[in-house]
Write a protein that holds these residues in place. Sequence first.
Motif, PDB file in Angstrom:
ATOM      1  N   LEU A  39       0.828  -1.203   0.000  1.00 32.61           N
ATOM      2  CA  LEU A  39       0.000   0.000   0.000  1.00 32.61           C
ATOM      3  C   LEU A  39       0.866   1.258   0.000  1.00 32.61           C
ATOM      4  O   LEU A  39       0.523   2.268  -0.613  1.00 32.61           O
ATOM      5  CB  LEU A  39      -0.908  -0.018   1.230  1.00 32.61           C
ATOM      6  N   MET A  40       2.008   1.186   0.675  1.00 30.45           N
ATOM      7  CA  MET A  40       2.914   2.341   0.773  1.00 30.45           C
ATOM      8  C   MET A  40       3.367   2.810  -0.604  1.00 30.45           C
ATOM      9  O   MET A  40       3.397   4.016  -0.887  1.00 30.45           O
ATOM     10  CB  MET A  40       4.136   1.964   1.616  1.00 30.45           C
ATOM     11  N   ILE A  41       3.725   1.880  -1.479  1.00 30.43           N
ATOM     12  CA  ILE A  41       4.251   2.251  -2.789  1.00 30.43           C
ATOM     13  C   ILE A  41       3.208   3.030  -3.594  1.00 30.43           C
ATOM     14  O   ILE A  41       3.498   4.076  -4.179  1.00 30.43           O
ATOM     15  CB  ILE A  41       4.707   0.992  -3.550  1.00 30.43           C
ATOM     16  N   GLY A  42       1.976   2.515  -3.607  1.00 33.14           N
ATOM     17  CA  GLY A  42       0.921   3.215  -4.342  1.00 33.14           C
ATOM     18  C   GLY A  42       0.664   4.609  -3.808  1.00 33.14           C
ATOM     19  O   GLY A  42       0.574   5.576  -4.569  1.00 33.14           O
ATOM     20  N   ILE A  71      -2.661  -2.082  10.158  1.00 32.09           N
ATOM     21  CA  ILE A  71      -1.657  -2.382   9.128  1.00 32.09           C
ATOM     22  C   ILE A  71      -1.818  -1.437   7.936  1.00 32.09           C
ATOM     23  O   ILE A  71      -0.837  -0.906   7.397  1.00 32.09           O
ATOM     24  CB  ILE A  71      -1.772  -3.852   8.675  1.00 32.09           C
ATOM     25  N   SER A  72      -3.047  -1.203   7.517  1.00 30.06           N
ATOM     26  CA  SER A  72      -3.292  -0.330   6.362  1.00 30.06           C
ATOM     27  C   SER A  72      -2.912   1.116   6.657  1.00 30.06           C
ATOM     28  O   SER A  72      -2.311   1.800   5.819  1.00 30.06           O
ATOM     29  CB  SER A  72      -4.765  -0.410   5.944  1.00 30.06           C
ATOM     30  N   LEU A  73      -3.258   1.596   7.850  1.00 30.24           N
ATOM     31  CA  LEU A  73      -2.891   2.963   8.202  1.00 30.24           C
ATOM     32  C   LEU A  73      -1.378   3.113   8.339  1.00 30.24           C
ATOM     33  O   LEU A  73      -0.817   4.162   8.011  1.00 30.24           O
ATOM     34  CB  LEU A  73      -3.577   3.363   9.512  1.00 30.24           C
ATOM     35  N   GLY A 120      -0.266   3.531   4.930  1.00 32.31           N
ATOM     36  CA  GLY A 120      -0.695   4.832   4.447  1.00 32.31           C
ATOM     37  C   GLY A 120       0.169   5.969   4.964  1.00 32.31           C
ATOM     38  O   GLY A 120       0.544   6.875   4.213  1.00 32.31           O
ATOM     39  N   VAL A 121       0.517   5.928   6.263  1.00 27.76           N
ATOM     40  CA  VAL A 121       1.358   6.975   6.855  1.00 27.76           C
ATOM     41  C   VAL A 121       2.736   6.979   6.202  1.00 27.76           C
ATOM     42  O   VAL A 121       3.280   8.040   5.855  1.00 27.76           O
ATOM     43  CB  VAL A 121       1.478   6.775   8.384  1.00 27.76           C
ATOM     44  N   PHE A 137      -6.450  10.444   1.206  1.00 24.63           N
ATOM     45  CA  PHE A 137      -5.590   9.283   0.966  1.00 24.63           C
ATOM     46  C   PHE A 137      -5.488   8.414   2.214  1.00 24.63           C
ATOM     47  O   PHE A 137      -5.493   7.178   2.134  1.00 24.63           O
ATOM     48  CB  PHE A 137      -4.192   9.730   0.540  1.00 24.63           C
ATOM     49  N   LEU A 138      -5.386   9.061   3.391  1.00 26.50           N
ATOM     50  CA  LEU A 138      -5.317   8.299   4.636  1.00 26.50           C
ATOM     51  C   LEU A 138      -6.643   7.583   4.883  1.00 26.50           C
ATOM     52  O   LEU A 138      -6.658   6.429   5.338  1.00 26.50           O
ATOM     53  CB  LEU A 138      -4.996   9.244   5.802  1.00 26.50           C
TER      54      LEU A 138
END
Length: 842
Positions: free
Chosen positions: A497-500, A769-771, A774-775, A811-812
Amino acid sequence: MFRTALRNVLAHKARLLMTVLAVMLGVAFVSGTLVFTNTISDAYQNSSAKGFDQVDVAVTPKSQEDEGNTINKTPELTQAQLDTAAKVPGAASAIGVVSGFTAMADKDGKLIGGGFQSQGGNYWGAKDPRYPLTSGTAPHGADQVAVDSETAKRAGYKVGDTIRISVDGPVLTPEITGIFTTDDGNVAAGGSLALYDTATAQKLFGKTGTYDEIDVKAASGTSQAALKSALDKALPTKLVETETGGKLADDQAEMIASSMSGLKQGLLVFAGIALFVGTFIIANTFTMLVAQRTKELALLRAVGASRRQVTRSVLIEAFVVGVVAGVTGLVAGIGIGAGLRSLMNTLGATVPDGPLVISPGTIVAALAVGVVITMLAAWLPGRRAAKIPPVAAMSSVHAKATTKSLVLRNTLGALFSAAGVATVLAATAMDGSDGQAPMGLGAVLLIIGVFILTPLLSRPLIAATAPVLRIFGISGKLARQNSVRNPRRTAATASALMIGLTLITGMTVVAGSLQKSIDKMASAAISADYIVSMANGNELSTDVDKRLDSTAGVTSTSPLRNAPSRIDGTTEYLTGVNGSAIGELTDLKVDSGSFKVGGDQVVVDDDTAKSYGWKAGSDFTVHYEDGKAQQLTVAGVYQGNELIRGIMLDNKVLTPHLTDPGDMQVLVKTADGASGATKDKLEKALGTNPAIKVQSKQDLSDDIAQIFTLMLNMLYGLLAMAVIVAVLGVINTLAMSVFERSQEIGMLRAIGLDRKAIKRMVRLESLVISLFGGVLGIGLGVFFGWAAGELLGAKMPTYELVLPWARMAIFLLLAATVGILAALWPARRAAKMNMLAAIKSE
């Protein structure tokens, strides 16, 4: 072992389906891109080749290089040269070609086509073989025109209708006498083509008695090469050059392929991003499958299977998954390619008709990508599986990492991150394009470094959520503990998710900052209320300035009139202005001297002054295009920008030296300022001309904002696939986590934790995990956006960093939504577990 591998593939259909989906999406994008670009390229090439059916040899003027202080104009093709070409041995006929810009309005008065694709030309004789008439007759005289069938269809025109057209300023209203078909690529791409008789076309395009090109058709039995040779002997080779139709068609095909390569590469980059994100899912899936078969693999080792055979069995599974994903991805990609072509037609970007092109290279690429990516991602889990000793049959394959391996990993991550940050910072201090490659390298190094360090970063960042998770009681506490239980797997999931989000945030920051800087540039440099220009960027007729200046309510105007000149043996473009009004219409910061334009007094932008070593009071000699020279004095040096730069002198001085003056823009100041009523008044003064744009500074800003918005929306759409793949990754990780904790979940149920609390625990774990991803993504995106801005800021003095807080919040929220949606199935599965069966599970 082969049969065992196939059985294992079929035994875990649900989890392998997610892996197939992840790989399939990437493969579909790759194959869809190849199908789409190959189809469009092939259609344009075929259309282009048809366009040269009537051209065996083309004669064009040879451009002349400027020498010394002389500006050499490109010669024009004469009637005598046309007559000579028609009579050379082997020539069947010769056509004189005249072309130029022609804007056509629809019945609502709006411009047809895309401005740059609005073309005009000449209809040769009574029956032009290039343009077969479908209805009506050939145009004759200034009050008649023929239009292409696609334009007539789009605008609802028919023979006998009156149409509003414009070449460089005044509006004309000829009658449509004929409608024709054409293989012109511009028309196929959604543009328009208007044809006049030759004399009218020559007059409208300022080429009286001359031609832009002479197209010669070979007689039967004469080759193109032989005809070219005959024309080279008959025509002055210093003034003209010849080329065969076959070579022109090949060059055109190569140019089309080259122009499509940029689009292809851009789309493939996004496909690569999705595939890269997919590798995390594949690795996690096979890790989970190996974990489920720990006892089975150990027993295989005990009965004689070698480590190589165990690794091979896992790779065979990956091969089967890759083939399935490759084939389904190819089929989906063909659909995507066809859909993209239909979408272009729907959006008005018409493309020539042609078959869907599915080349062998596309098929090989789809299968290769599917198989290779899957097998590479599965290799590490397979290697780990092979290392399981038989005595570890009842143990988890996920042994805790040793201190040495953690230290090595964190050291490597720190080195990569430090090298990436240092390289990016060094690139920001470089000049323009010189810093692009280093910045790209630094970005890659930093992303790799952060990815390696993510397990280390997960603990403190996830621990920061503890105060919020306490609100949810025991479910929140367990969710926090579970999310850091296997930091490597959590890191792999969050990294997807970080890369996107890194790419999405970085591009949003850069686009918003550029928009703001251009707005500031326009407001800082221009005091005029309106900027008037041609829709296609061509020159305006000088009549436009005269009409505007005489319009009621207009207080001052100044055309920006470009003209080539020679200064110290170098070609330099001059900008002619209304010397008495330009100071009122612009607000340019003066570094030295005064902003005074008139007579032999000129003002020069800082870059030009620096290149020639000029300052306020410097004298220099300019050689105009008519060959005459004049000494000019630099009255002041101003700070140029992307909107206004160069050497400004009074039009009263410049225009007498020009044979065909034309204005790039006209700046207009009005008594009432910018308003809807004033704009309508100016447009009516120009005859409600479809070819001319009247824009306020806000209109200019809105146009630029629309471009950025369209670009960002396209990029968001392309990156959405990577986010979808990341969702699959979170689902996989949670499913793996639920499987590993079956006994624990059973015990929690046994001691009183109800189904709702179990679901809440899994959902909160997914959310955390998703947040976390995202951060990290938003943080990296802001850093890269700032760095890119520093690089751009060297060329744009008005550039300033703009952080889109609202969009970053969205986005977050998107990251949180990904976590919630991804947890639906695993949470439901965990809650439905039979507690006794779960407690007894291995």
